[in-house]
Design an enzyme around this catalytic site. Structure first.
Site, PDB file in Angstrom:
ATOM      1  N   SER A 718       0.833  -1.210   0.000  1.00 49.74           N
ATOM      2  CA  SER A 718       0.000   0.000   0.000  1.00 49.74           C
ATOM      3  C   SER A 718       0.863   1.253   0.000  1.00 49.74           C
ATOM      4  CB  SER A 718      -0.945  -0.006   1.207  1.00 49.74           C
ATOM      5  OG  SER A 718      -0.226  -0.200   2.407  1.00 49.74           O
ATOM      6  N   ASN A 721       2.048   1.712  -3.635  1.00 51.39           N
ATOM      7  CA  ASN A 721       1.102   1.717  -4.753  1.00 51.39           C
ATOM      8  C   ASN A 721      -0.232   2.418  -4.520  1.00 51.39           C
ATOM      9  OD1 ASN A 721       2.731  -0.011  -6.548  1.00 51.39           O
ATOM     10  ND2 ASN A 721       2.386  -1.553  -4.972  1.00 51.39           N
ATOM     11  N   TYR A 722      -0.638   2.584  -3.266  1.00 48.08           N
ATOM     12  CA  TYR A 722      -1.991   3.098  -3.024  1.00 48.08           C
ATOM     13  C   TYR A 722      -2.046   4.352  -2.148  1.00 48.08           C
ATOM     14  CZ  TYR A 722      -3.642  -1.223  -5.101  1.00 48.08           C
ATOM     15  OH  TYR A 722      -3.889  -2.241  -5.977  1.00 48.08           O
ATOM     16  N   LEU A 723      -0.937   4.697  -1.504  1.00 41.66           N
ATOM     17  CA  LEU A 723      -0.942   5.841  -0.598  1.00 41.66           C
ATOM     18  C   LEU A 723      -0.247   7.029  -1.243  1.00 41.66           C
ATOM     19  CD1 LEU A 723      -0.065   4.034   2.757  1.00 41.66           C
ATOM     20  CD2 LEU A 723      -2.322   4.684   1.892  1.00 41.66           C
TER      21      LEU A 723
END
Length: 764
Positions: A718, A721-723
């Site tokens: 995360s 890639n997502y934060l």
């Protein structure tokens, strides 16, 4: 630094080498306003004198220098300087001043100057040695040697250097008017060099982006590095079939080594792995070998396996020289193949080595595990570069599959692997402009979703009541993607890959409905394999209308029927595009992950926390995101042992704290009885010792808590890639947490754009 240092006063002299080093301190400083002719005669007299100056006089002269450097006779001194320079130029080397050069190096090579000198490994700058050599061309005989000597000695003694000691370190051959200029030149060179290196850090985020869809204007690289050719097994290492040694042809032997290397792994015990391996292995055998080798259970790979273990151990036991040689070779390959030139900038390539052949493993119980991954050859490779670049050359006697010049794509080379028919790429490093721009755009799209997410949520809630089943199914699926951060799921051929599903491809068997469970109403139990065969298991209460719709979707269906039989990924994505330009299921996932991190950091932040406690709070916020996104991992093999070691340290620290508290108590009692200063100081020392041990204990306990909570959660996925990295950077700046505590070096390079542009008040 004395006044002479600051003002560059050249009127500091030294005499001959060795015993003559302390003679001569100019008395003309005490008679600056007298006749110049007398000064000249006195200089001549001093240079002929062989007596030593008293060290105390030298200190006195230093004071005099400081005094006169800011005096009122500046004009007279300037005239005197000019006359002295003329005399120096005419005079022989023995009469040239020395102290000035030493001071020049002292100023130049101070600890701060040495420390701040940039490490130049980019290959773009001229060598500092070349700069120095060019400056030494006009020096006196021996000056180059002496300069090196002075610099080395001054660097070594930088922190404890004193002016009295420095005056004895050079001989008079070094003296020239050049050192002062050389010092200035060196400083200027260092400044230019530091500036140039700073410029080499390409701040692409400050430039305008192309609007025509092109990813680059110029691209040049050397192509990939291929796996080394197969080396036949030594004759002494045997393969046995049914107890008898058997020599295999090279292709069959190579595939046998792949199995031998994995002999101790659980993969080789799985039926599907063994079946697939044996099927592909037979394709590499001769007709004679095929007729003999009919049962994998009769094959004995143990000698091969032991050979590879011995090879591995030998690599670990290599000498320093051998290891250094390997490192140098790897570095050579990196410099040659690991970088490309993109739009006049040197960019790092992510994966320039082609994966060697081997056996496919896959994730979970992949149906294709054990199949042979074939060797990739130049004939399989498509190269992408500029027309006007120097094109990569294939290995001798080979050719590329194709040479392209497509600047609408970001890959440098591609090929199709044989197991699943997927296309593999050689791409740039995550720290490159191409990757950074993509990341930045991804997080900006997620921020756009933030502005309209309430409207979208209102719409899909209204759609739960739609008269059309397809709209109801789409709305419930969107609710799951939003609330549970589920992936959309991709359509695939049956049996082609492992049985993994996403939201749109959920089947009836993957959910169970409970009108009431554990004091909660309308509970849905999910149990399925998600991406990379990671199990998703969750019990979640949902809204009543969602629950009723799910009951409706399940009616008259078998366990292997689709839950959303009127929906697929393409239909969902088309609908999302209509809701917001650029919106996909992944954007929802990115938005929810980032907003969760920001909210958690606000809730967990405490200004009075210690640095370890702040980092623990950050990891807890990150963990909340990882749980949301189902980023799980198996506990590390060394987890139990490392936790035991940590607990031992905690126990020892607690014993130290107990002993320290007893000592403090005793010291207080003694002070209460005596009331003297000595006992008071002892109490203070013991109190500080207790505080220090308490802080150390807390740090260890925080570390143990962090490890335990993270043992089955993968925080890195995360985080990378997502934060939105700007949330983390802003938090670090606001709470004075070093960015190194949150991002390692690789991550800092990847998110350089965010670190550079973000202020502490950033809001996602």
């Amino acid at each position: 630094m004395s006044g002479d240092h600051a003002h560059g006063n050249p009127q500091v002299h030294s005499g001959a080498k060795g015993s003559d080093a302390h003679k001569h301190k100019d008395k003309h400083k005490e008679h600056r306003h007298k006749d110049h002719k007398k000064d000249k005669e006195r200089d001549k007299l001093k240079h002929s004198n062989s007596e030593h100056k008293d060290p105390s006089e030298k200190k006195h002269l230093d004071k005099e220098k400081l005094k006169h450097s800011n005096g009122s006779s500046d004009k007279h001194r300037e005239k005197h300087k000019e006359k002295r320079r003329e005399e120096k130029i005419k005079s022989p080397p023995l009469e040239k001043p020395k102290k000035e050069k030493e001071n020049g190096y002292v100023r130049e090579r101070s600890p701060a100057a040495v420390k701040s000198e940039p490490e130049d490994d980019s290959g773009f700058h001229a060598s500092p040695k070349q700069d120095k050599a060019s400056k030494r061309e006009h020096g006196a005989d021996g000056s180059e040697h002496k300069s090196k000597k002075v610099k080395a000695e001054h660097e070594k003694k930088a922190k404890k250097r004193k002016h009295e000691d420095e005056e004895d370190e050079d001989d008079e051959d070094d003296e020239d008017i050049k050192p002062k200029n050389k010092t200035k030149d060196k400083k200027a060179t260092d400044g230019k060099k530091a500036k140039k290196e700073e410029e080499e850090k390409w701040k692409w985020w400050e430039e305008e982006r192309a609007t025509d869809g092109s990813k680059w204007r110029f691209l040049e690289h050397k192509g990939p590095v291929f796996a080394p050719p197969y080396e036949a097994m030594p004759d002494k290492v045997k393969f046995y079939y049914d107890g008898k040694p058997m020599k295999l042809n090279a292709p069959a032997e190579e595939v046998a080594t792949f199995f031998a290397k994995m002999l101790d792994h659980e993969y080789t015990t799985k039926d599907i792995f063994r079946k697939n391996f044996f099927k592909d292995w037979k394709k590499e055998m001769t007709s004679e070998e095929k007729s003999k080798l009919t049962d994998l259970n009769k094959c004995n790979f143990s000698e091969m396996s032991e050979y590879f273990k011995a090879q591995s151990e030998a690599r670990k036991q290599m000498s320093k020289g051998e290891k250094q040689k390997n490192r140098e070779e790897n570095e050579r390959l990196l410099q040659e193949y690991g970088f490309c030139i993109m739009d006049n900038h040197k960019e790092r390539i992510g994966n320039f080595r082609i994966e060697p052949p081997g056996l496919f493993r896959g994730r979970g119980d992949h149906p294709k595990m054990g199949m042979l991954k074939r060797r990739i050859r130049p004939e399989d490779i498509i190269i992408n570069c500029s027309k006007d670049s120097k094109h990569p050359k294939p290995p001798p006697g080979t050719k590329w599959k194709e040479l392209r010049h497509d600047n609408k794509v970001t890959w440098l080379a591609s090929w199709t692997e044989n197991i699943q028919g997927s296309i593999k790429y050689i791409m740039l490093n995550p720290s490159s402009r191409i990757k950074g721009e993509k990341d930045w755009q991804k997080y900006e799209t997620a921020r756009r979703l933030k502005k309209c997410v309430d409207r979208l949520r209102t719409q899909y809630r209204d759609d739960w009541k739609s008269k059309e089943m397809r709209i109801r199914q789409r709305a419930v699926a969107l609710y799951f993607i939003d609330k549970l951060a589920l992936r959309a799921g991709n359509e695939k051929e049956e049996g082609e890959t492992a049985d993994t599903v996403g939201c749109c491809s959920l089947r009836v068997e993957h959910i169970k409905l409970y009108p009431k469970m554990d004091d909660q109403e309308y509970v849905v139990e999910f149990d399925f394999l998600g991406k990379d065969s990671i199990r998703y298991y969750n019990k979640i209460p949902v809204e009543k209308r969602v629950f009723k719709n799910l009951q409706l979707f399940l009616e008259n269906k078998q366990p292997d029927d689709d839950l959303f039989d009127r929906l697929n990924t393409s239909i969902l994505n088309k609908h999302l595009q209509e809701l917001m330009d650029g919106l996909t299921a992944k954007v929802f996932r990115t938005y929810n992950a980032s907003i969760t991190l920001q909210q958690q950091l606000k809730e967990l932040a405490c200004p009075d926390d210690s640095l370890p406690a702040k980092v623990l709070s950050y990891n807890r916020a990150n963990r909340a995101v990882a749980i949301l996104c189902n980023h799980q991992r198996a506990p590390p093999k060394t987890f139990e042992k490392s936790m035991q070691n940590l607990q031992t340290k905690i126990d020892e620290k607690q014993n130290q704290l107990s002993a320290a508290r007893k000592q403090l108590k005793a010291a207080k009692a003694e002070h209460k009885a005596s009331h003297d200063d000595k006992s008071k100081k002892t109490v203070e020392v013991k109190r500080k010792a207790v505080q220090r041990i308490e802080e150390q204990l807390m740090k260890l306990q925080v570390q143990a808590t962090d490890r335990e909570e993270n043992k089955q959660i993968a925080l890195g996925t995360s985080k990378l890639n997502y934060l939105d990295p700007r949330i983390s950077v802003a938090w670090c700046k606001k709470w004075a947490v070093p960015i190194e505590k949150i991002y390692n070096k690789t991550q800092r390079e990847k998110f350089a754009w965010a670190i550079d542009m973000t202020e502490e008040d950033y809001e996602f």
